[in-house]
Design a protein around this motif. Structure first.
Motif, PDB file in Angstrom:
ATOM      1  N   ARG A  16       0.837  -1.207   0.000  1.00 14.21           N
ATOM      2  CA  ARG A  16       0.000   0.000   0.000  1.00 14.21           C
ATOM      3  C   ARG A  16       0.870   1.255   0.000  1.00 14.21           C
ATOM      4  N   ALA A  67      -8.795  -2.450  -0.399  1.00 16.66           N
ATOM      5  CA  ALA A  67      -8.271  -3.402  -1.390  1.00 16.66           C
ATOM      6  C   ALA A  67      -9.419  -4.251  -1.913  1.00 16.66           C
ATOM      7  N   LEU A 198      -6.036  -1.374  -5.464  1.00 14.39           N
ATOM      8  CA  LEU A 198      -6.045  -0.510  -4.283  1.00 14.39           C
ATOM      9  C   LEU A 198      -6.736   0.816  -4.602  1.00 14.39           C
TER      10      LEU A 198
END
Ligand SMILES: [Zn+2]
Length: 205
Positions: A16, A67, A198
């Motif tokens: 991330r 996600a 994401l």
């Protein structure tokens, strides 16, 4: 954005962070969830907030991350508050969309973005699941004329729920995750080893 490469597998924090740093102009803190297909909405804390399926914040400098890999990612924003939502069929029937809109005082002043999710073209479901999705939104989100099992349009279900809650400005960015194999990950296409798409949202300075 789809990144692949060799090397040691990345932790959720590392993957991330890497994507956020590529897209963000400023140094932001990052918050994410352990997603469980629920209707739990949490005020974001830096790092792994907790188990749940939507995060909100009114703090500048804190980026929220969801996600997905076929489920529907949603960003909901007012001038001073933002939320990110993970909505698969279980979350959609459990009420995650309504629970997320509830953290905002004025639904009519919100903007909602529905990100890429599996399309009705590819999302075959059982009769029981189709019925439950239809009950949570509208029979219009189920295509039963496909010759085999019904196909469900999860993004349309989210759009209908948002509209009923009073959200007027709803934008769909919809590509089908299962059809778009160059840009998006899909659980249906790639199985348990699929990567994750994401979605980030933050309040800019
Ligand atoms: Zn498709």
């Amino acid at each position: 954005m789809r990144f692949t490469g060799r090397g040691a597998p990345k932790t959720p924090r590392e993957s991330r962070r890497e994507v956020l740093d590529r897209i963000s102009p400023a140094s932001l803190e990052l918050a994410w969830l352990r997603q469980i297909h629920s209707n739990r909405v949490l005020e974001a804390q830096p790092g792994l907030t907790a188990e749940g399926d939507a995060l909100w914040t009114d703090q500048r400098g804190l980026a929220l991350c969801i996600a997905t890999a076929d489920c529907v990612p949603i960003v909901i924003a007012a001038a001073d508050r933002v939320a990110t939502v993970h909505a698969g069929w279980r979350g959609i029937i459990a009420g995650i969309v309504s629970a997320a809109v509830d953290v905002f005082p004025e639904p009519a002043r919100l903007t909602a973005w529905i990100g890429p999710a599996i399309g009705a073209c590819c999302y075959e479901v059982g009769e029981d699941v189709a019925t439950r999705i239809a009950e949570s939104a509208s029979p219009k989100v189920i295509n039963a004329n496909t010759g085999h099992r019904p196909h469900a349009d999860l993004s349309k279900a989210v759009e209908i729920q948002l509209s009923r809650l009073g959200v007027e400005d709803i934008r769909r960015l919809g590509e089908c995750t299962a059809c778009d194999c160059d840009r998006l990950w899909s659980y249906r296409r790639e199985g348990p080893g699929a990567g994750r798409n994401l979605t980030f949202a933050w309040i800019s300075e």
